[in-house]
Design a protein around this motif. Structure first.
Motif, short mmCIF file in Angstrom:
data_model
loop_
_atom_site.label_atom_id
_atom_site.label_comp_id
_atom_site.label_asym_id
_atom_site.label_seq_id
_atom_site.Cartn_x
_atom_site.Cartn_y
_atom_site.Cartn_z
N ASP A 166 0.82 -1.22 0.00
CA ASP A 166 0.00 0.00 0.00
C ASP A 166 0.86 1.27 0.00
OD1 ASP A 166 -2.07 -1.75 0.13
OD2 ASP A 166 -2.52 -1.41 2.26
N LEU A 167 2.03 1.20 0.65
CA LEU A 167 2.90 2.37 0.70
C LEU A 167 3.38 2.74 -0.69
CD1 LEU A 167 5.01 1.46 3.86
CD2 LEU A 167 3.07 3.03 3.72
N GLU A 168 3.76 1.75 -1.47
CA GLU A 168 4.20 2.02 -2.84
C GLU A 168 3.04 2.49 -3.71
OE1 GLU A 168 7.25 -1.13 -4.19
OE2 GLU A 168 6.12 -2.09 -2.57
N GLU A 169 1.90 1.87 -3.55
CA GLU A 169 0.75 2.25 -4.35
C GLU A 169 0.33 3.69 -4.05
OE1 GLU A 169 -2.13 -0.68 -3.46
OE2 GLU A 169 -1.13 -2.28 -4.60
N ALA A 170 0.44 4.09 -2.80
CA ALA A 170 0.12 5.48 -2.44
C ALA A 170 1.08 6.45 -3.12
CB ALA A 170 0.17 5.65 -0.93
N ALA A 171 2.35 6.09 -3.17
CA ALA A 171 3.34 6.94 -3.85
C ALA A 171 3.06 7.00 -5.34
CB ALA A 171 4.74 6.41 -3.59
N TRP A 172 2.65 5.90 -5.94
CA TRP A 172 2.33 5.89 -7.38
C TRP A 172 1.13 6.81 -7.66
CZ3 TRP A 172 2.45 -0.16 -7.60
CH2 TRP A 172 3.78 -0.60 -7.48
N MET A 173 0.16 6.78 -6.76
CA MET A 173 -1.01 7.62 -6.95
C MET A 173 -0.66 9.11 -6.86
SD MET A 173 -3.91 5.50 -4.82
CE MET A 173 -5.16 6.76 -5.17
N GLU A 174 0.42 9.41 -6.14
CA GLU A 174 0.87 10.80 -6.04
C GLU A 174 1.73 11.21 -7.22
OE1 GLU A 174 0.03 13.06 -3.86
OE2 GLU A 174 -1.28 11.68 -2.76
N GLY A 175 1.96 10.27 -8.15
CA GLY A 175 2.71 10.61 -9.35
C GLY A 175 4.14 10.13 -9.37
N ALA A 176 4.60 9.47 -8.32
CA ALA A 176 5.98 8.97 -8.29
C ALA A 176 6.10 7.72 -9.15
CB ALA A 176 6.41 8.66 -6.85
N GLY A 177 7.18 7.61 -9.86
CA GLY A 177 7.44 6.41 -10.65
C GLY A 177 7.96 5.30 -9.77
N ARG A 178 8.16 4.12 -10.38
CA ARG A 178 8.63 2.97 -9.60
C ARG A 178 10.04 3.20 -9.05
NH1 ARG A 178 6.97 -2.14 -8.84
NH2 ARG A 178 5.31 -1.93 -10.40
N TRP A 179 10.91 3.79 -9.85
CA TRP A 179 12.29 4.03 -9.39
C TRP A 179 12.31 5.04 -8.25
CZ3 TRP A 179 16.90 2.43 -8.71
CH2 TRP A 179 17.94 3.31 -8.48
N LEU A 180 11.55 6.13 -8.38
CA LEU A 180 11.51 7.14 -7.32
C LEU A 180 10.89 6.57 -6.05
CD1 LEU A 180 12.05 10.09 -6.57
CD2 LEU A 180 9.75 10.64 -7.36
N THR A 181 9.85 5.75 -6.22
CA THR A 181 9.23 5.11 -5.05
C THR A 181 10.20 4.18 -4.35
OG1 THR A 181 7.07 5.21 -6.13
CG2 THR A 181 7.30 3.67 -4.29
N LEU A 182 10.96 3.43 -5.15
CA LEU A 182 11.94 2.51 -4.57
C LEU A 182 13.00 3.28 -3.80
CD1 LEU A 182 13.18 -0.36 -4.36
CD2 LEU A 182 14.38 0.12 -6.49
N ARG A 183 13.44 4.40 -4.34
CA ARG A 183 14.54 5.15 -3.74
C ARG A 183 14.10 6.00 -2.56
NH1 ARG A 183 16.91 9.97 -5.58
NH2 ARG A 183 15.52 9.88 -7.38
N LYS A 184 12.91 6.60 -2.64
CA LYS A 184 12.49 7.56 -1.62
C LYS A 184 11.57 6.95 -0.54
CE LYS A 184 14.39 11.36 -3.26
NZ LYS A 184 15.38 12.16 -2.47
N VAL A 185 10.84 5.91 -0.90
CA VAL A 185 9.86 5.34 0.03
C VAL A 185 10.30 3.97 0.52
CG1 VAL A 185 7.46 4.59 0.32
CG2 VAL A 185 7.98 6.62 -1.06
N PHE A 186 10.66 3.10 -0.40
CA PHE A 186 10.89 1.70 -0.04
C PHE A 186 12.23 1.49 0.67
CE2 PHE A 186 11.92 -2.74 -0.88
CZ PHE A 186 10.73 -3.37 -0.57
N LEU A 187 13.30 1.97 0.07
CA LEU A 187 14.63 1.70 0.63
C LEU A 187 14.84 2.30 2.02
CD1 LEU A 187 17.05 1.91 -2.43
CD2 LEU A 187 16.20 -0.10 -1.22
N PRO A 188 14.33 3.52 2.31
CA PRO A 188 14.50 4.02 3.69
C PRO A 188 13.87 3.12 4.75
CG PRO A 188 13.94 5.83 2.23
CD PRO A 188 13.81 4.58 1.42
N LEU A 189 12.80 2.42 4.39
CA LEU A 189 12.18 1.48 5.33
C LEU A 189 13.00 0.21 5.50
CD1 LEU A 189 8.47 1.77 4.12
CD2 LEU A 189 9.48 2.84 6.14
N CYS A 190 13.91 -0.03 4.58
CA CYS A 190 14.68 -1.29 4.58
C CYS A 190 16.06 -1.14 5.19
CB CYS A 190 14.82 -1.80 3.15
SG CYS A 190 13.27 -2.08 2.30
N LEU A 191 16.38 0.03 5.72
CA LEU A 191 17.72 0.24 6.25
C LEU A 191 18.12 -0.78 7.33
CD1 LEU A 191 18.09 4.12 6.42
CD2 LEU A 191 19.13 2.52 4.81
#
Length: 275
Positions: A166-191
């Motif tokens: 859902d976190l990625e899907e929310a970012a996509w709905m805001e206009g972020a691409g998959r790469w930007l979502t991976l870099r700005k949303v997904f990876l910080p949660l995976c530290l």
């Protein structure tokens, strides 16, 4: 309330004391032997008559420890960074997509961890020799990276599965691409998971012995395990105070790394167990 907490703490420390003694005993032996005067190294007395701190400086100069330390840091960092960079997109793909051969790929990653490096060392030596990379610390680091990629993918994928889509899907709905979502949303949660995986990869590369012994022949390129081994192998007289000083100092970088990343280690192991 305070008294009950104190009692529980005392009981906990009493229960942990055998484990603490067993864990610290080898380090105590290394330290006491490292600071003994040379005539007392093989004496039956545990406590030295004087603490020879100069043994560490003598060992550093006599054994080329500093050069071996830099070589180990180089190959371990190269293996860790390279394996993490390769494993993150692979683990993300396995976590978020289903494709033909998905189950076979997971089985392959698991089975590859059961193969000892000594089984492949002859083939690796012939391959590296054919490419003219004997004596190359970079080649050693790349081999370590290759051996750790499967482990990293397995570890990271298990953690990535716990992160809601859902976190990625929310970012996509805001206009972020998959790469930007991976870099700005997904990876910080995976530290935390990345830190845990990096720690294990670094330790595996730092302690590896067989591949380094096979590829590296000159003392200038030795890593720490080979350098410490060279202080014992093929010698009529072994300077045990130098051996113990080198072994003790060789454990310090890993101990510092663990202390520095301890909070990530605990969080990563705890959150990774949610699945």
């Amino acid at each position: 309330m305070r008294k009950s907490k104190l009692v529980r703490s005392v009981i906990a420390w009493l229960l942990l004391s055998p484990l603490i003694v067993v864990t610290l005993f080898p380090f105590a032996v290394m330290f006491l032997t490292a600071v003994k005067p040379r005539p007392e190294v093989l004496s039956p007395t545990w406590w030295p008559s004087e603490f020879r701190w100069s043994n560490f400086a003598e060992m550093w100069v006599a054994t080329g420890f500093g050069r071996a330390l830099l070589n180990s840091l180089y190959v371990s960092v190269l293996a860790t960074v390279g394996a993490i960079i390769v494993a993150i997109p692979a683990a993300y793909a396995m976590s978020r997509f289903r494709f033909a051969g998905y189950g076979a790929m997971r089985q392959f990653l698991l089975i590859s961890q059961m193969i000892s490096s000594i089984v492949l060392v002859l083939g690796l030596f012939r391959l590296i020799a054919a490419w003219g990379l004997i004596e190359s610390t970079t080649a050693v680091g790349v081999v370590y990276m290759a051996f750790n990629v499967a482990f990293n993918v397995w570890m990271l994928q298990s953690y990535f599965d716990t992160i809601p889509r859902d976190l990625e899907e929310a970012a996509w709905m805001e206009g972020a691409g998959r790469w930007l979502t991976l870099r700005k949303v997904f990876l910080p949660l995976c530290l935390p998971a990345i830190a845990v995986t990096a720690i294990f990869t670094f330790i595996n590369a730092w302690n590896e012995f067989i591949i380094a012994l096979t590829i590296l022949r000159s003392q200038e390129n030795y890593t720490l395990p080979i350098q410490v081994f060279a202080l014992v192998a093929g010698r009529y007289t072994i300077e045990w105070h130098h051996v113990m000083a080198a072994a003790l100092l060789a454990t310090l970088p890993v101990a510092v790394l663990f202390a520095w990343l301890q909070r990530y280690l605990v969080r990563g192991l705890a959150l990774g167990a949610v699945k």
